[in-house]
Design a protein around this motif. Sequence first.
Motif, PDB file in Angstrom:
ATOM      1  N   ASP A 133     -32.114   9.406 -20.776  1.00  0.00           N
ATOM      2  CA  ASP A 133     -31.895   8.086 -21.136  1.00  0.00           C
ATOM      3  C   ASP A 133     -30.494   7.672 -20.500  1.00  0.00           C
ATOM      4  OD1 ASP A 133     -33.920   7.584 -22.619  1.00  0.00           O
ATOM      5  OD2 ASP A 133     -32.965   8.666 -24.388  1.00  0.00           O
ATOM      6  N   SER A 134     -29.789   8.896 -20.015  1.00  0.00           N
ATOM      7  CA  SER A 134     -28.350   8.504 -19.347  1.00  0.00           C
ATOM      8  C   SER A 134     -28.495   8.556 -17.935  1.00  0.00           C
ATOM      9  CB  SER A 134     -27.405   9.748 -20.163  1.00  0.00           C
ATOM     10  OG  SER A 134     -28.025  11.062 -19.476  1.00  0.00           O
ATOM     11  N   GLN A 135     -29.723   8.966 -17.309  1.00  0.00           N
ATOM     12  CA  GLN A 135     -29.908   8.779 -15.755  1.00  0.00           C
ATOM     13  C   GLN A 135     -29.982   7.676 -15.228  1.00  0.00           C
ATOM     14  OE1 GLN A 135     -29.218  11.947 -14.403  1.00  0.00           O
ATOM     15  NE2 GLN A 135     -28.867  12.521 -16.387  1.00  0.00           N
ATOM     16  N   PHE A 136     -29.526   7.490 -13.916  1.00  0.00           N
ATOM     17  CA  PHE A 136     -29.733   6.237 -13.132  1.00  0.00           C
ATOM     18  C   PHE A 136     -30.749   6.457 -11.970  1.00  0.00           C
ATOM     19  CE2 PHE A 136     -26.153   5.346 -15.496  1.00  0.00           C
ATOM     20  CZ  PHE A 136     -25.868   4.069 -15.750  1.00  0.00           C
ATOM     21  N   GLN A 195     -35.828   7.004  -6.819  1.00  0.00           N
ATOM     22  CA  GLN A 195     -35.108   8.291  -6.518  1.00  0.00           C
ATOM     23  C   GLN A 195     -33.949   8.158  -7.893  1.00  0.00           C
ATOM     24  OE1 GLN A 195     -35.134  10.022  -3.581  1.00  0.00           O
ATOM     25  NE2 GLN A 195     -36.981   8.930  -3.262  1.00  0.00           N
ATOM     26  N   LEU A 196     -33.612   9.445  -7.991  1.00  0.00           N
ATOM     27  CA  LEU A 196     -32.599   9.857  -9.220  1.00  0.00           C
ATOM     28  C   LEU A 196     -31.179   9.701  -8.460  1.00  0.00           C
ATOM     29  CD1 LEU A 196     -31.861  10.765 -11.914  1.00  0.00           C
ATOM     30  CD2 LEU A 196     -32.301  13.012 -10.921  1.00  0.00           C
ATOM     31  N   LEU A 197     -30.411   8.931  -9.077  1.00  0.00           N
ATOM     32  CA  LEU A 197     -29.029   9.066  -8.674  1.00  0.00           C
ATOM     33  C   LEU A 197     -28.340  10.116  -8.941  1.00  0.00           C
ATOM     34  CD1 LEU A 197     -26.836   6.850  -7.565  1.00  0.00           C
ATOM     35  CD2 LEU A 197     -26.083   6.672  -9.811  1.00  0.00           C
ATOM     36  N   LYS A 198     -27.875  11.137  -8.099  1.00  0.00           N
ATOM     37  CA  LYS A 198     -27.492  12.418  -8.142  1.00  0.00           C
ATOM     38  C   LYS A 198     -25.999  12.353  -8.817  1.00  0.00           C
ATOM     39  CE  LYS A 198     -30.890  14.562  -5.701  1.00  0.00           C
ATOM     40  NZ  LYS A 198     -31.510  14.955  -4.545  1.00  0.00           N
ATOM     41  N   THR A 199     -25.212  11.404  -7.820  1.00  0.00           N
ATOM     42  CA  THR A 199     -23.799  11.309  -8.349  1.00  0.00           C
ATOM     43  C   THR A 199     -23.285   9.659  -8.247  1.00  0.00           C
ATOM     44  OG1 THR A 199     -23.041  11.067  -5.959  1.00  0.00           O
ATOM     45  CG2 THR A 199     -23.022  13.319  -7.026  1.00  0.00           C
ATOM     46  N   HIS A 200     -22.360   9.706  -9.238  1.00  0.00           N
ATOM     47  CA  HIS A 200     -22.128   8.141  -9.497  1.00  0.00           C
ATOM     48  C   HIS A 200     -21.063   7.666  -8.180  1.00  0.00           C
ATOM     49  CE1 HIS A 200     -23.792   7.321 -13.260  1.00  0.00           C
ATOM     50  NE2 HIS A 200     -23.325   8.616 -13.895  1.00  0.00           N
ATOM     51  N   THR A 201     -20.809   8.302  -7.353  1.00  0.00           N
ATOM     52  CA  THR A 201     -19.896   8.101  -6.150  1.00  0.00           C
ATOM     53  C   THR A 201     -21.061   7.278  -5.510  1.00  0.00           C
ATOM     54  OG1 THR A 201     -20.252  10.239  -5.142  1.00  0.00           O
ATOM     55  CG2 THR A 201     -18.124   9.672  -6.352  1.00  0.00           C
ATOM     56  N   MET A 202     -22.310   7.599  -5.416  1.00  0.00           N
ATOM     57  CA  MET A 202     -23.242   6.905  -4.510  1.00  0.00           C
ATOM     58  C   MET A 202     -23.693   5.759  -4.782  1.00  0.00           C
ATOM     59  SD  MET A 202     -26.248  10.159  -4.360  1.00  0.00           S
ATOM     60  CE  MET A 202     -27.469   9.060  -3.773  1.00  0.00           C
ATOM     61  N   LYS A 203     -23.357   5.265  -6.053  1.00  0.00           N
ATOM     62  CA  LYS A 203     -23.833   3.866  -6.544  1.00  0.00           C
ATOM     63  C   LYS A 203     -23.121   2.778  -5.783  1.00  0.00           C
ATOM     64  CE  LYS A 203     -23.962   1.380 -10.816  1.00  0.00           C
ATOM     65  NZ  LYS A 203     -23.751   1.598 -12.412  1.00  0.00           N
ATOM     66  N   VAL A 208     -29.315  -0.075  -8.578  1.00  0.00           N
ATOM     67  CA  VAL A 208     -29.360   1.063  -9.329  1.00  0.00           C
ATOM     68  C   VAL A 208     -29.088   0.821 -10.719  1.00  0.00           C
ATOM     69  CG1 VAL A 208     -27.948   3.058  -9.882  1.00  0.00           C
ATOM     70  CG2 VAL A 208     -27.666   2.214  -7.491  1.00  0.00           C
ATOM     71  N   VAL A 209     -30.326   1.550 -11.415  1.00  0.00           N
ATOM     72  CA  VAL A 209     -30.672   0.843 -12.662  1.00  0.00           C
ATOM     73  C   VAL A 209     -30.553   1.854 -13.574  1.00  0.00           C
ATOM     74  CG1 VAL A 209     -31.988  -1.136 -11.986  1.00  0.00           C
ATOM     75  CG2 VAL A 209     -33.219   0.933 -12.313  1.00  0.00           C
TER      76      VAL A 209
END
Length: 178
Positions: free
Chosen positions: A97-100, A109-117, A127-128
């Motif tokens: 539930d906390s993944q983007f 694709q899974l957002l691995k780091t929030h710096t990628m957003k 990004v959702v």
Amino acid sequence: MSLLLDKRELKKAAKELSVLKLQEVMDVLTSVMEERQNESVALDKVREFAKAQGFTLEQLGYKQNSDGLTVAVAVDDIESHDSKRPVKPKFKTINKDSQFFYVEGGSLQLLKTHTMKKGLNDRGIDVVPFSKVEKKYLKQVDALLEDAGKQALVNFNQKVDIWNDWAQQHGEEILVKR
């Protein structure tokens, strides 16, 4: 360095220097420029290799800045400096539930780091959070999270090895791999 950024100041400084000093300055600047070019070539190779292996540069210990890449604390640095205390690893579970997520090339694709957003948003990729993933992609979520969990486990175990090596030498708590 700020002196070199202003052309007028550079010209004033050059008039005050002798020809020999100017040649020395030019030699130093040329050698620095060559070093920077070599670093740039090496970093390009690292980027290509990381991309080919499916890693982000952040996972490899690099962080983005406006001038390019700078090296953050790398695993090799920790191993080579016995006096430096490594960060004690903590295992973090992956909560669905906390993944983007984002869609690129027709696949989720899974957002691995929030710096990628921000970079993804700049390229027009949305990004959702998990709750807003389209139904047609929901089947892919579990596989992505399983792969991320495996990678997190591998990373944790590597950090435990580094910690335990240091801990044995310094009388600290020995951690157990998962």
